[in-house]
Design an enzyme around this catalytic site. Structure first.
Site, short mmCIF file in Angstrom:
data_model
loop_
_atom_site.label_atom_id
_atom_site.label_comp_id
_atom_site.label_asym_id
_atom_site.label_seq_id
_atom_site.Cartn_x
_atom_site.Cartn_y
_atom_site.Cartn_z
N ASP A 8 0.87 -1.18 0.00
CA ASP A 8 0.00 0.00 0.00
C ASP A 8 0.90 1.22 0.00
O ASP A 8 2.10 1.14 0.28
CB ASP A 8 -0.90 -0.01 1.25
N SER A 9 0.30 2.38 -0.28
CA SER A 9 1.06 3.63 -0.21
C SER A 9 1.53 3.88 1.22
O SER A 9 2.50 4.60 1.44
CB SER A 9 0.16 4.79 -0.63
N CYS A 53 -11.12 3.12 -0.32
CA CYS A 53 -9.73 3.37 0.05
C CYS A 53 -9.48 2.47 1.25
O CYS A 53 -10.35 2.36 2.13
CB CYS A 53 -9.55 4.84 0.41
N THR A 54 -8.32 1.85 1.29
CA THR A 54 -8.10 0.83 2.33
C THR A 54 -7.97 1.43 3.74
O THR A 54 -7.98 0.69 4.71
CB THR A 54 -6.88 -0.04 1.99
N HIS A 55 -7.87 2.74 3.85
CA HIS A 55 -7.91 3.37 5.18
C HIS A 55 -9.35 3.43 5.72
O HIS A 55 -9.55 3.48 6.93
CB HIS A 55 -7.40 4.81 5.12
N THR A 114 -6.05 3.43 -4.62
CA THR A 114 -5.46 4.32 -5.61
C THR A 114 -4.65 3.52 -6.63
O THR A 114 -4.82 3.67 -7.84
CB THR A 114 -4.56 5.35 -4.91
N GLU A 137 -4.88 7.99 10.39
CA GLU A 137 -3.49 7.86 10.85
C GLU A 137 -3.32 8.51 12.22
O GLU A 137 -2.48 8.10 13.01
CB GLU A 137 -2.53 8.48 9.82
N CYS A 148 -4.40 -1.11 -2.00
CA CYS A 148 -4.51 0.35 -2.08
C CYS A 148 -5.50 0.66 -3.19
O CYS A 148 -5.32 0.23 -4.35
CB CYS A 148 -3.13 0.92 -2.42
N TYR A 199 -0.47 8.55 -2.10
CA TYR A 199 -0.49 8.38 -3.54
C TYR A 199 -1.76 9.03 -4.13
O TYR A 199 -1.81 9.36 -5.30
CB TYR A 199 -0.55 6.89 -3.92
N GLY A 200 -2.77 9.16 -3.28
CA GLY A 200 -4.12 9.49 -3.74
C GLY A 200 -4.31 10.87 -4.33
O GLY A 200 -5.36 11.18 -4.90
N1 DGL Z 1 -4.58 3.50 1.15
C1 DGL Z 1 -4.66 4.42 0.06
C2 DGL Z 1 -5.81 3.99 -0.89
O1 DGL Z 1 -6.42 2.97 -0.69
C3 DGL Z 1 -4.95 5.83 0.55
C4 DGL Z 1 -3.79 6.65 0.96
C5 DGL Z 1 -3.16 7.43 -0.17
O2 DGL Z 1 -3.70 8.45 -0.64
O3 DGL Z 1 -2.09 7.03 -0.55
O4 DGL Z 1 -6.12 4.65 -1.82
#
Ligand code: DGL
Length: 273
Positions: free
Chosen positions: A11-12, A186-188, A76, A152, A74, A43-44
């Site tokens: 993941d990012s 998004c995985t967060h 993204t 986070e 991820c 990354y998003g």
């Molecule tokens: N975990 C990333 C996703 O699923 C989000 C965080 C990012 O913007 O890198 O898109």
């Protein structure tokens, strides 16, 4: 037959740990190597070309760990870098397709909401995958860039009023869209399930990409005789200081663990090297 090599997950940053949590639940005998690109997160908000370049480097690192499969945990990367899959010598899984399939199955009204990073929403990756299955579906999407730092920071309780107010604002257009199913793209975001459910109210099914992905990975490994029969070990790598990893891991994985975490210089890895 079995394949005891580890599964590579990246993941990012640390959001992909929600996918590790689901893999642990559905595939407890698998070894996992996780890479979180904490030195380059997020990354998003970047361009598609940069996300693809980073994804290739992250995949090259995982290949150096002798993985049997790679999961882009991820939203993204899954939205714009899926084409890197053809370049890989191992099977590739991402989190958009399984989530879209689960949403298409769950929706009764054919109205699906999607939350994601700006890159994910702009790519319309979920919409394309859902419309393939349900051509008349209506998709309403919104990006929620503040969700990642809130997670986070650990402000994930459904009672947290700051997070609730932010969620209310992001979810307004989704509510207006009268959806009955909502993808946490998004995985967060699964860490904010309680808050999102509080805003959306009853009657909206939330789709967690981590669960949808873990179940499709399990099916694939089983069908291809690639299950590990006696694993269960986890190694974590990050591209910046590992100090805050355990705190965030606890938030995203819902448990307190002594984790085996090391720092790696991701610039040493380019695909094909
Ligand atoms: N975990 C990333 C996703 O699923 C989000 C965080 C990012 O913007 O890198 O898109």
């Amino acid at each position: 037959m079995s394949d005891n090599r580890p599964i590579g997950v990246f993941d990012s940053g640390l959001g992909g740990l929600t996918v590790v949590r689901a893999l642990k639940q559905y595939l407890p005998n698998e070894d996992i190597v996780y890479f979180g690109d904490t030195g380059r997160v997020p990354y998003g908000t970047r361009s598609n070309d940069i996300v693809k370049k980073y994804a290739r480097e992250d995949e090259a690192f995982l290949l150096s760990q002798n993985v049997k499969m790679i999961i882009a945990a991820c939203g993204t990367v899954s939205s714009v870098a899926y084409m890197t899959a053809d370049e890989l010598p191992v099977p590739f899984f991402e989190v958009v397709t399984p989530a879209a399939k689960a949403a298409a199955k769950a929706t009764k009204k054919g109205r699906v909401g999607v939350l994601g990073t700006p890159v994910t929403v702009k790519s319309r990756s979920h919409a394309r995958a859902i419309l393939n299955l349900l051509p008349d579906a209506v998709i309403v999407a919104n990006s929620c860039p503040l969700f990642v730092p809130l997670v986070e920071e650990g402000w994930i309780s459904a009672d947290d009023n700051v997070t609730f107010e932010v969620a209310k604002r992001y979810l307004e257009p989704i509510k207006q869209g009268d959806v009955d199913t909502l993808i946490l793209g998004c995985t967060h975001y699964p860490a904010l399930k309680g808050t999102i459910a509080r805003v959306m109210g009853d009657g909206v099914t939330l789709i967690d990409p981590s669960v949808a992905t873990a179940t499709s990975v399990k099916e694939y490994l089983k069908n291809n005789n690639m299950l590990n029969e006696n694993g269960g070990k986890y190694k974590y790598f990050v591209s910046d200081r590992p100090d805050s990893f355990s705190k965030t891991a606890k938030i995203l994985m819902g448990e307190s663990l002594e984790l085996d975490v090391s720092q790696v210089d991701i610039f040493d890895y380019i695909q094909g090297k």
